[in-house]
Design a protein around this motif. Sequence first.
Motif, mmCIF file in Angstrom:
data_model
loop_
_atom_site.group_PDB
_atom_site.id
_atom_site.type_symbol
_atom_site.label_atom_id
_atom_site.label_comp_id
_atom_site.label_asym_id
_atom_site.label_seq_id
_atom_site.Cartn_x
_atom_site.Cartn_y
_atom_site.Cartn_z
ATOM 1 N N ASP A 88 0.956 -1.541 -0.132
ATOM 2 C CA ASP A 88 0.233 0.150 0.238
ATOM 3 C C ASP A 88 1.147 0.838 -0.251
ATOM 4 O OD1 ASP A 88 -2.115 -1.492 0.577
ATOM 5 O OD2 ASP A 88 -2.593 -1.579 2.708
ATOM 6 N N PHE A 89 2.277 1.375 -0.230
ATOM 7 C CA PHE A 89 2.871 2.430 -0.180
ATOM 8 C C PHE A 89 3.085 2.727 -1.396
ATOM 9 C CE2 PHE A 89 7.242 4.401 0.291
ATOM 10 C CZ PHE A 89 7.494 4.879 0.665
ATOM 11 N N ASP A 90 3.266 3.954 -0.991
ATOM 12 C CA ASP A 90 2.724 5.534 -2.402
ATOM 13 C C ASP A 90 4.620 5.282 -2.876
ATOM 14 O OD1 ASP A 90 2.250 6.726 -4.292
ATOM 15 O OD2 ASP A 90 1.151 8.308 -3.212
ATOM 16 N N TRP A 91 4.523 4.804 -3.810
ATOM 17 C CA TRP A 91 6.005 4.724 -4.462
ATOM 18 C C TRP A 91 6.815 6.558 -5.251
ATOM 19 C CZ3 TRP A 91 9.611 1.574 -2.467
ATOM 20 C CH2 TRP A 91 9.304 0.052 -1.822
ATOM 21 N N ALA A 92 5.426 6.766 -5.492
ATOM 22 C CA ALA A 92 5.779 7.747 -6.598
ATOM 23 C C ALA A 92 5.870 9.402 -5.272
ATOM 24 C CB ALA A 92 4.137 8.011 -7.531
ATOM 25 N N GLY B 298 7.756 11.113 8.571
ATOM 26 C CA GLY B 298 6.853 11.122 7.988
ATOM 27 C C GLY B 298 7.176 10.550 6.435
ATOM 28 N N ILE B 299 7.762 10.612 5.897
ATOM 29 C CA ILE B 299 8.466 10.103 4.581
ATOM 30 C C ILE B 299 8.283 8.249 4.243
ATOM 31 C CG2 ILE B 299 10.962 9.244 5.192
ATOM 32 C CD1 ILE B 299 9.471 10.980 2.169
ATOM 33 N N GLY B 300 8.175 7.215 5.095
ATOM 34 C CA GLY B 300 7.868 6.091 5.238
ATOM 35 C C GLY B 300 9.425 4.910 5.957
ATOM 36 N N LYS B 301 10.197 5.672 7.249
ATOM 37 C CA LYS B 301 11.390 5.029 7.109
ATOM 38 C C LYS B 301 10.731 4.066 7.906
ATOM 39 C CE LYS B 301 13.229 8.815 9.167
ATOM 40 N NZ LYS B 301 12.471 9.198 8.804
ATOM 41 N N GLU C 180 8.070 15.313 0.904
ATOM 42 C CA GLU C 180 7.309 15.562 1.906
ATOM 43 C C GLU C 180 6.768 14.469 2.533
ATOM 44 O OE1 GLU C 180 3.286 19.455 2.129
ATOM 45 O OE2 GLU C 180 4.646 18.219 0.369
ATOM 46 N N SER C 181 6.790 15.052 3.764
ATOM 47 C CA SER C 181 5.575 13.718 4.367
ATOM 48 C C SER C 181 4.598 13.909 3.761
ATOM 49 C CB SER C 181 5.722 14.599 6.287
ATOM 50 O OG SER C 181 5.001 13.981 7.010
ATOM 51 N N TYR C 182 4.616 11.800 3.680
ATOM 52 C CA TYR C 182 3.414 11.327 3.470
ATOM 53 C C TYR C 182 2.265 11.886 4.664
ATOM 54 C CZ TYR C 182 0.648 8.261 1.183
ATOM 55 O OH TYR C 182 -1.199 7.488 0.633
ATOM 56 N N ARG C 183 2.852 11.911 6.274
ATOM 57 C CA ARG C 183 1.453 12.558 7.150
ATOM 58 C C ARG C 183 0.662 13.400 6.836
ATOM 59 N NH1 ARG C 183 5.271 9.091 10.494
ATOM 60 N NH2 ARG C 183 5.881 11.091 11.039
ATOM 61 N N GLU D 59 -1.372 13.342 3.925
ATOM 62 C CA GLU D 59 -2.839 12.770 4.293
ATOM 63 C C GLU D 59 -3.746 13.876 5.462
ATOM 64 O OE1 GLU D 59 -1.902 9.080 6.524
ATOM 65 O OE2 GLU D 59 -1.753 7.949 4.392
ATOM 66 N N SER D 60 -2.935 14.544 5.499
ATOM 67 C CA SER D 60 -3.620 15.302 6.613
ATOM 68 C C SER D 60 -3.968 16.664 5.807
ATOM 69 C CB SER D 60 -2.854 16.390 7.449
ATOM 70 O OG SER D 60 -1.998 14.879 8.508
ATOM 71 N N ARG D 61 -3.537 16.607 4.572
ATOM 72 C CA ARG D 61 -4.369 17.747 3.833
ATOM 73 C C ARG D 61 -4.994 17.440 3.234
ATOM 74 N NH1 ARG D 61 0.678 19.192 1.763
ATOM 75 N NH2 ARG D 61 0.748 18.220 0.213
ATOM 76 N N GLU D 62 -5.206 16.292 2.903
ATOM 77 C CA GLU D 62 -6.139 15.187 2.207
ATOM 78 C C GLU D 62 -7.459 15.421 2.510
ATOM 79 O OE1 GLU D 62 -4.321 12.042 0.271
ATOM 80 O OE2 GLU D 62 -3.517 13.355 -1.174
ATOM 81 N N ARG D 63 -7.500 15.219 3.974
ATOM 82 C CA ARG D 63 -8.558 14.939 5.253
ATOM 83 C C ARG D 63 -8.716 16.198 5.125
ATOM 84 N NH1 ARG D 63 -5.165 11.127 8.211
ATOM 85 N NH2 ARG D 63 -4.557 12.570 9.044
#
Length: 246
Positions: A62-66, A98-101, A224-227, A230-234
């Motif tokens: 489910d990781f967004d590689w892009a 927040g990058i997925g490490k 940029e932080s993926y979190r 996601e917060s911006r999209e919510r």
Amino acid sequence: MNELQQRAAALRLHGLLAHWPEIAHADWVPQLLDWEEQERSRRSLERRLSDARVGRFKPLADFDWAWPTRCDRQAIEDLMSLSFMADATNVFLVGPNGIGKTMVAQNLAYQALLQGHTVLFITAGKMLGDLAALDGDSALRRRLRQYAAIDLLCLDEVGYLSYSSRHADLLFELTNRRYEHKSTLITTNKSFQEWNEVFPNAACTVSLIDRLTHHSELIVLEGESYRVKESRERAQQQQKRRKPKT
């Protein structure tokens, strides 16, 4: 012993073995051994999952590689084979918050558990705090042995806090014990040049980095932080729902 006897012996089914001449050719014996092996494997995995403290995580599928601007997908997928553990190679996942490490590290930890390895997933702060709080040399040596014996030790969030020389010495001692024997996976938001900020007063920082990186693989993630994404999209979705209908 034939194959079925060997399996029964490995399972320590001594009662079954004691009556082996009577039941050796019974149709139910292979099925019984299958059930016992499957149940013990399931219980072993549950116990190791509990001990490993991996926690809930997003599957790598489910990781967004892009999303990251820099991410070596092939290198990360190659790590999932766990071949790095065969020669006690260490792994560094380096990148901003927040990058997925952590998610990648949790997936690697879970894969190692599925393959039968012992694993511990713990923040650097919690582990070093645990070691530093021990009273007495015997208790410290015992705890160091426990950490050193784990097949894959995952240290999360190295660099988010700064530590004393005592903490640095403890990490160096543990690194020495695991060196060329066991693999350590480290997630960090600091480059190695910045580790003096993590251990500002430690004399062993250079030696620590040298020992950790001697047999290692480094994967850098940038973006940029993926979190935050996601917060911006919510927030955008909530704003749309609140928009009055005309």
